[in-house]
Design an enzyme around this catalytic site. Structure first.
Site, short mmCIF file in Angstrom:
data_model
loop_
_atom_site.label_atom_id
_atom_site.label_comp_id
_atom_site.label_asym_id
_atom_site.label_seq_id
_atom_site.Cartn_x
_atom_site.Cartn_y
_atom_site.Cartn_z
N ILE A 57 0.98 -1.26 -0.03
CA ILE A 57 0.20 0.15 -0.02
C ILE A 57 0.86 1.12 0.01
O ILE A 57 0.76 2.11 -0.64
CB ILE A 57 -1.02 -0.01 1.37
CG1 ILE A 57 -2.10 -1.17 1.03
CG2 ILE A 57 -1.60 1.39 1.35
CD1 ILE A 57 -2.92 -1.22 1.99
N VAL A 60 2.26 1.61 -3.57
CA VAL A 60 1.27 2.37 -4.33
C VAL A 60 0.90 3.81 -4.16
O VAL A 60 0.93 4.64 -5.08
CB VAL A 60 0.13 1.52 -4.48
CG1 VAL A 60 -0.98 2.21 -5.34
CG2 VAL A 60 0.57 0.25 -5.08
N GLU A 61 0.93 4.04 -2.70
CA GLU A 61 0.53 5.41 -2.34
C GLU A 61 1.35 6.63 -2.70
O GLU A 61 1.24 7.55 -3.30
CB GLU A 61 0.23 5.47 -0.86
CG GLU A 61 -1.28 4.74 -0.62
CD GLU A 61 -2.37 5.42 -1.06
OE1 GLU A 61 -2.59 6.53 -1.66
OE2 GLU A 61 -3.56 4.73 -1.19
N THR A 62 2.86 6.39 -2.09
CA THR A 62 3.73 7.43 -2.15
C THR A 62 5.15 6.85 -2.68
O THR A 62 6.18 7.62 -2.62
CB THR A 62 3.90 7.94 -0.79
OG1 THR A 62 4.21 6.94 0.10
CG2 THR A 62 2.64 8.62 -0.23
#
Length: 188
Positions: A57, A60-62
């Site tokens: 996660i 993908v996020e940052t």
């Protein structure tokens, strides 16, 4: 002549580097690094969440960059919306954590984000794919899609997710999850 000799040396160095890279047993780890391993591990163990899911996660996020704020206002390394972060801080009983911590400190953001993943996992009746979708689209939307038979909550039918951004998000998280579990099968 000298120019040609330099090219040969550079070519030899390049070939040696590529050969070393491919002969190394963990060369793919260079392409899929996991940063903040200690923080991820600590909070994943505490909240009983798969650390590879947390890392996926974050990727993908940052891409493991702290201090990020999205156009929609999501904060920090795990991109938590301020309202969600405030609610999670109250529910998880973390009075020492502030939105400033969530935005700029990886440890605080990972703690809160991992707690939130665990909460979503419970809300989605233990379905990790639905929990990933809920992390992106919100639990209300995901429950609505499942209850209205728009999506069955499985990865096999991820193409049925009605929001393209969430569909792509789930696919990317699962892609990195598979890469991480394969590359770091001996743990990280």
């Amino acid at each position: 002549m000298r120019w040609l000799r330099k090219k040969r040396v550079l070519l030899l160095l390049f070939i040696s580097f590529v050969a070393l890279l491919f002969l190394s047993s963990n060369w793919m780890v260079l392409l899929y690094p996991i940063h903040y391993k200690d923080e991820i591990r600590k909070h994943a163990v505490h909240y009983e969440v798969d650390p590879f899911l947390v890392a996926s996660i974050i990727k993908v996020e940052t891409n493991f960059k702290t201090g990020k704020e999205s156009k929609k206002g999501a904060l920090g390394i795990m991109q938590l919306m301020p309202d969600t972060a405030n609610w999670a801080m109250d529910m998880a009983k973390l009075p020492a954590v502030t939105l400033q911590h969530v935005r700029n400190e990886a440890d605080a953001n990972i703690q809160l984000g991992t707690w939130y993943i665990q909460k979503l996992h419970q809300e989605m009746d233990g379905n990790p794919i639905a929990a990933i979708a809920a992390y992106n689209a919100g639990p209300g939307n995901v429950k609505n899609w499942i209850n209205k038979d728009m999506w069955d909550g499985t990865y096999d039918n991820v193409k049925s997710i009605p929001i393209g951004e969430t569909r792509h998000y789930v696919q990317r998280v699962i892609y990195y999850y598979n890469q991480y579990t394969d590359l770091y099968k001996d743990g990280f």
